[in-house]
Design a protein around this motif. Sequence first.
Motif, PDB file in Angstrom:
ATOM      1  N   TYR A 158      -0.179   7.568  -5.923  1.00 41.82           N
ATOM      2  CA  TYR A 158      -1.208   8.626  -5.849  1.00 41.82           C
ATOM      3  C   TYR A 158      -0.601   9.974  -5.478  1.00 41.82           C
ATOM      4  O   TYR A 158      -0.899  10.994  -6.092  1.00 41.82           O
TER       5      TYR A 158
ATOM      6  N   GLU B 192       0.833  -1.215   0.000  1.00 42.79           N
ATOM      7  CA  GLU B 192       0.000   0.000   0.000  1.00 42.79           C
ATOM      8  C   GLU B 192       0.865   1.261   0.000  1.00 42.79           C
ATOM      9  O   GLU B 192       0.425   2.324  -0.414  1.00 42.79           O
TER      10      GLU B 192
ATOM     11  N   VAL C  77      -8.376   4.825   0.193  1.00 45.43           N
ATOM     12  CA  VAL C  77      -8.147   5.462  -1.107  1.00 45.43           C
ATOM     13  C   VAL C  77      -9.364   5.273  -2.012  1.00 45.43           C
ATOM     14  O   VAL C  77      -9.818   6.194  -2.685  1.00 45.43           O
ATOM     15  N   LEU C  78      -9.919   4.079  -1.988  1.00 42.75           N
ATOM     16  CA  LEU C  78     -11.095   3.806  -2.817  1.00 42.75           C
ATOM     17  C   LEU C  78     -12.236   4.757  -2.465  1.00 42.75           C
ATOM     18  O   LEU C  78     -12.898   5.322  -3.330  1.00 42.75           O
TER      19      LEU C  78
ATOM     20  N   SER D 225     -12.550   5.347  -6.891  1.00 47.50           N
ATOM     21  CA  SER D 225     -12.616   3.901  -7.060  1.00 47.50           C
ATOM     22  C   SER D 225     -12.188   3.524  -8.472  1.00 47.50           C
ATOM     23  O   SER D 225     -12.094   2.354  -8.799  1.00 47.50           O
TER      24      SER D 225
ATOM     25  N   GLN E  99      -6.205   0.568   1.382  1.00 52.19           N
ATOM     26  CA  GLN E  99      -6.816   0.405   0.054  1.00 52.19           C
ATOM     27  C   GLN E  99      -8.209   0.993   0.011  1.00 52.19           C
ATOM     28  O   GLN E  99      -8.567   1.714  -0.921  1.00 52.19           O
TER      29      GLN E  99
ATOM     30  N   LYS F 289      -4.433   2.847  -9.563  1.00 58.76           N
ATOM     31  CA  LYS F 289      -5.714   2.386  -9.037  1.00 58.76           C
ATOM     32  C   LYS F 289      -5.499   1.976  -7.595  1.00 58.76           C
ATOM     33  O   LYS F 289      -4.385   1.632  -7.207  1.00 58.76           O
ATOM     34  N   TYR F 290      -6.597   1.998  -6.808  1.00 62.55           N
ATOM     35  CA  TYR F 290      -6.439   1.748  -5.375  1.00 62.55           C
ATOM     36  C   TYR F 290      -5.855   0.365  -5.066  1.00 62.55           C
ATOM     37  O   TYR F 290      -5.221   0.159  -4.046  1.00 62.55           O
ATOM     38  N   ASN F 291      -6.093  -0.612  -5.963  1.00 59.61           N
ATOM     39  CA  ASN F 291      -5.587  -1.965  -5.665  1.00 59.61           C
ATOM     40  C   ASN F 291      -4.309  -2.307  -6.437  1.00 59.61           C
ATOM     41  O   ASN F 291      -3.943  -3.458  -6.555  1.00 59.61           O
TER      42      ASN F 291
END
Lengths: 326, 398
Positions: free
Chosen positions: A48, A41, A138-139, A144, A135, A249-251
């Motif tokens: 980000y 993460e 952030v989503l 998302s 995660q 992306k968050y993941n």
Amino acid sequence: MNYFIEQTINGITLGGLYALVALGYTMVYGILMLINFAHSEMFMLGGYIGLLSLKVLSDPSLAEDVGLGFLEPAQAFFNSGTIGFILMLVVTFLVSGALVGVVGMITERFAYRPLRKAPRLAPLISAIGISIFLQNAVLLWVSSKQLPYSRADGTSFVPVKTAFTFMGVEVSTMQVLIIVTSITLLLALDTFIARTRVGRAMRATAQDRDAAGLMGVDVNRVIMLAFFIGPALGAVAGIFNGMYYGSVKYNMGFIPGVKSFTAAVIGGIGNLRGAMLGGFLLGIIESLASGFISHAYRDVIAFIVLIVVLVVRPGGLLGESVTEKV
Amino acid sequence: MGWATISRRATQMGGGVFTDKRALHAALAVLIILIPLIFQAATGLGFLVRILVIVGIWILLALGLNIVVGYAGLLDLGYVAFYAMGAYAGVLLGQATSDVLGGATYWVMLVPGAIAGAVTGLVLGFPVLRLRGDYLAIVTLGFGEIVRISLSNNILGLTNGAAGLPRGTEVMVPPFGLRWLQANVRFDTPLGDFVFSPNLYWYFVVLGLIVISVIVINRLDDSRLGRAWAAMRENEVAAAACGVNIRTQKLWAFSIGALSGGVAGVTFAYVQQFVSPESFIFMESVFVVCIVVLGGMGSIPGVIVGALVIRGIPDLIQGLAVAGVVRLSGATMSSITSYRFLVFGLLMVIMMAFRPEGMIPSKRRARELHPEDDAVLFDESLALEEVDHAGRSSDHGP
């Protein structure tokens, strides 16, 4: 043959990213015997924060909006060509590295330190908790969706796409940047650990935490430092990853995180040079496998490498096999 | 065991409505059977039975993983791999044999599903179980991903990739007796029309499986194997020195856990009438781990309550929204899903720091997880041990 060289260069690039992330895993594991599951993460957060920083640094009107209008003269230079771009990247690395490093230190302080004497699964579960939390934070609070890694007008941050042509293979600017930066950072860290007083304290702590404490090493500060350096390097990898693949992306951290851990294990966990070697090896293996065996199964191949290494040589290539102490 | 002691204490203190453990259990049993019937009869509440079925499957999964994590102390982060193997084996073989087996397809498929799970467990467990705990966690995680990626890439042309099974226009045969029940068991009640729905059928199937698992696990816990697991979990070296064959005992735990994952998988596939790799992502494995950890590692009531709370409450909110009982926008719905994970993530961290033994802890596990109390509470723990033994003998007769 060209295809082979191309895949190898892709592999080295990928390997540089894995090596940067793997260092974070290996440093923490070396000292605390903990798989810092939340490290992936840090890579994601780096992506980000780096995107935000690059956007602000490259766009005068956005900088004005967030109260950084005084940056305008610098921005003209940042947007003026390759040197400006590289300088902008360095600033971004410093900013995101510092912020993500602080996040890493916070997780250490609140999620892992209270569990230092707990059974070994407890901090691991706590780390998984942190990972899920970050995660989804952030989503929920950022986006998302996949965010494009580009300037306000939709163009890439990288001014020149192709750096040079090598034996008929085009090498992109990003690849050169990633390879050069990762090797520079790896050498710098290696020197830092090998030569400085703090580095020696770190090695001592990894060898025997209690004894190091008795010798006057402030163990908590050393651990904090490991939790700063690791995530900071992870953040750099996250930014590169975003620029290289064009989005965040968050993941995004999960798969590279597991693979980087694999890299650390291949090299011998706890061993910094091993993590570097493992990173490049895994990157090249994965890239060649993806090019010559199957693209869809490249992750499967990486995981199979992990299982085989753990079963056949749990100590890794450069690690020594340690028997469990009673 | 925990319940037995609690009710014994209640009896000693003379408090509480249920002075007899049997009365409490009977009341619970009646509730468990009546609640779905009431939901089914009441107009507009039928969807709640469906939610109970899904929660029931999660209880099965959590009970299975609890053997691995709670009893044997092995952290498995790829538990859905066994669940997936069971589901796909059940559907693939079931589709091939449904002409012959007809309504018995689901029931017969429980066997290959269980075998698929157990064999996968053995194949994975055999090489990796000698690894240290945290390495094992990562290897199982990698294995879970290998299974999922292989399924979604249509491995060997069998799994139909991301589109899932059964293919296109094929359907899965409804199980034995369901058609008859649907056609014949219907009557008016004061709450609404009662029709014996497939969901109700599955509710009782899943309930039966849960009861069987609980009985089996309880017996296992008291067996030689259960004692070996406890010894191994508390101190592997000491256990080995006392003659416990670590490798074999771990393999047993791993494959029994995998077997029940396989059974849950077959059931899931036949309840849904469909399987796809979507249902077997890493987050699902994490979800089962969350249930076991937050509920209480090694505690059967713990994981059951854990599944009810962690899986049931968010599903209930969603179900109510879908049924129009509560008005929620699409965005709110999806953020409930994410907030749920956000909260679980945080809870895992907080629980590990303050209450690593979970919501309803197993007493023995709680003591293991608080080593710092050992010295001080030594005498008390001896006393507890005696209570525990007393509880055991009264539980199972002479």
